[in-house]
Design an enzyme around this catalytic site. Structure first.
Site: not given
Ligand code: 0X9
Ligand code: ZN
Ligand code: ZN
Length: 429
Positions: A179, A182, A235, A306, A383
Site C-alpha cells: 500500500h 504506508e 493507496r 502494513h 499493521e
Molecule cells: O485492508 C488491508 O489490506 C489491510 N489493512 S490496511 O489498512 N493496511 O489496508 C489488512 C489486510 C489483512 N487482511 C487479510 N490478510 N486478508
Molecule cells: Zn495496508
C-alpha cells in the site's frame, strides 16, 4: 571529501528542483479532517462505505469491525454531518487538518535530507532507498544478494534483498509497502536490513544469522513514487482501468485466492479496495506471486508490513465463519510478538486475531494467497503504529521506535515458530 562532492551536488540540484516545481504539482489537503466513525449495524456500515466511494469528498483511511476512519474534504462537512445524523452513528474528530501533518512531515524530511541523504529520521524516496540498497549490496557481497521481483505497470523495477549467513536456514519473506501511503513499512524494512547486517547485539545476531531473509522493501513502487511526488494519500497501484476513469487496484485484493468473495473487495474501480478486473491483473502482484512461487520451498514464514492500527492479522481474510487448521498456533505466535513489544518501554499494544475475524472480510490478500495456495503455514499481516492519532502520516520520530518494536516482535514470533516446529527445512533442495 572529493569522493562525495558529485553526489552532494546532485542532491542539491534535486532539492532545488523539488522546491521550484514540486510543491504546486502536489495534491494538497488543506482543511481535510479525519473522523473516527463508530457504527453498530451492517446497514450503517454500508451507508458509510457508499459515502466513501465519492473519492472527491470522502476517503476511507481505515476500517475495523465497528468503526471507519474517514477523511472528509472541507466542502463536504455539511453532507457528512447530515449523514451522521441520519444514520445515527457517532463521529469523533481526530485529525483536524491533514495538510498540516503532511507539511510537518515534509519539513522533517527536508531537514534530515540536508545532513546526509538516507536515514531513519525521515522517510526516504524510492530512488534513495534503491541507492542505499546498492551501497548495502556492495558492502556485504557475500552475505547479501539483490533480486528482482519484476517490473511495475509504469516500468519501474521492484527490487529485493536476500540476507543469508549460512546454508540450511529457515526462510522469512517480508513484503512491505504494498500500500503506497504506508511509508512506515519501508522505513521499518530498511532499518531491519541495516540492523541484520551491522548490529552487534546478541539477539539481533541470532535473528539475522539463523534465518534467511528475503525482503522486498517497496512492492508497490509506482504508487509509492506517486505518494512522494503527487498524492501523499494514494493507496493503490497506478494501472488505469478500462471501465472507469479511476486509476489503480488495491494490490492487497488482487491475489488469486477467494478473489472478490464475501464482499472482501470492491468491484468499483474507484473504491480503495477495488480487487481489479481479474486476479493478478496488476503486474506488480503477478510478479510477486511468481517470485513467491519460485522460493516457496524455502519460505517458512511470510510477514506483510502494513499500517496502521497495531494489529497482527492471520488468515483467513475471506471468511470469519471458518478458521485455518493451525489457527491456535498462529495465535500463540502473535501473542509472543505482542508480549515482546509490550516488554519495551514505549507502551505500545498490539492486538491480534484472524483478519476477517477482527477486521472485516478482505479477500485476495498476499498472506491468504501464500497460506491457502502456497503452503506458507505462518503468514501474517502486521499493521504498525499508530492507532489513528497520525494514521499514515506518522511523524519520522516514530520510525526507530516502531522498527525496534518490529525487531523484538519478529524475534519473539520466530522463537515461538521454532518451538512449535515451523522452522524445519521445507525441502532438501
Ligand atoms: O485492508 C488491508 O489490506 C489491510 N489493512 S490496511 O489498512 N493496511 O489496508 C489488512 C489486510 C489483512 N487482511 C487479510 N490478510 N486478508
Ligand atoms: Zn495496508
Ligand atoms: Zn472460496
Amino acid at each position: 571529501m572529493a569522493l562525495y562532492s558529485l553526489p552532494l551536488v546532485l542532491a542539491l540540484v534535486v532539492l532545488a528542483q523539488g522546491a521550484s516545481f514540486g510543491q504546486d504539482q502536489r495534491l494538497r489537503y488543506d482543511g481535510y479532517s479525519v473522523y473516527k466513525v463508530k457504527f453498530e449495524t451492517q446497514a450503517q456500515r454500508s451507508i458509510l462505505r457508499k459515502l466513501a466511494e465519492d473519492r472527491e469528498n470522502f476517503r476511507l483511511w481505515h476500517e475495523a469491525k465497528d468503526e471507519l476512519h474517514l477523511m472528509i474534504s472541507p466542502g463536504a462537512f455539511g453532507e457528512f454531518d447530515s449523514e451522521v445524523q441520519k444514520t445515527n452513528v457517532t463521529a469523533e474528530l481526530f485529525i483536524r487538518n491533514v495538510q498540516e501533518l503532511i507539511d510537518s512531515e515534509e519539513a522533517a524530511n527536508l531537514k534530515a535530507s540536508r545532513d546526509g541523504s538516507f536515514g531513519w529520521t525521515k522517510y526516504n524516496s524510492l530512488a534513495e532507498i534503491y541507492a542505499w540498497l546498492d551501497g548495502i549490496l556492495a558492502a556485504y557481497p557475500t552475505i547479501t544478494e539483490g533480486f528482482i521481483v519484476g517490473q511495475s505497470y509504469e516500468g519501474r523495477t521492484i527490487r529485493g534483498i536476500k540476507i543469508s549467513y549460512k546454508s540450511n536456514n529457515p526462510g522469512v519473506l517480508i513484503e512491505s509497502n504494498i500500500h503506497a501511503r504506508e511509508w512506515i513499512t519501508s522505513a521499518t524494512a530498511t532499518w531491519l536490513i541495516n540492523e541484520f547486517l551491522t548490529s552487534t547485539d546478541e539477539l539481533v545476531r541470532d535473528l539475522a544469522e539463523n534465518h534467511d531473509w528475503y525482503i522486498v522493501p517497496v512492492l508497490n513502487v509506482d504508487g509509492f513514487v506517486y505518494t512522494h511526488e503527487k498524492d501523499r494519500m494514494w493507496r493503490k497501484t497506478r494501472q488505469p482501468s478500462e471501465i472507469s476513469s479511476c486509476i489503480g487496484a488495491d494490490p492487497n485484493r488482487n491475489y488469486d485466492s477467494h478473489w472478490m468473495e464475501n464482499e472482501g473487495a470492491s468491484s468499483n474501480p474507484c473504491a480503495e479496495d477495488y480487487g481489479g478486473p481479474k486476479p493478478f491483473s496488476e503486474p506488480e502482484i503477478q510478479a510477486m506471486s511468481e517470485f513467491v512461487i519460485s522460493i516457496k520451498d524455502k519460505i517458512n514464514v511470510l510477514l506483510a508490513f502494513h499500517s496502521y492500527s497495531q494489529l497482527l492479522l492471520s488468515p483467513y481474510g475471506h471468511t470469519k465463519e471458518e478458521f485455518p487448521p493451525n489457527f491456535d498456533d498462529m495465535m500463540e505466535v502473535a501473542k509472543a510478538y505482542g508480549d515482546a513489544v509490550e516488554s519495551l518501554p514505549y507502551g505500545t499494544v498490539y492486538r491480534y486475531g484472524s483478519a476477517a475475524g477482527i477486521l472485516y472480510p478482505a479477500s485476495g490478500a498476499t498472506i491468504d494467497w501464500a497460506y491457502n495456495e502456497q503452503g506458507v503455514e505462518i503468514s501474517y499481516t502486521i499493521e504498525f503504529r499508530d492507532t489513528g492519532r497520525y494514521g499514515f502520516i506518522l511523524p519520522p520520530v516514530h520510525i526507530i521506535p516502531n522498527a525496534e518494536e518490529a525487531l523484538i516482535g519478529i524475534a519473539a514470533l520466530l522463537e515461538k515458530c521454532k518451538d512449535l516446529g515451523y522452522l524445519g527445512l521445507k525441502s532438501a533442495l
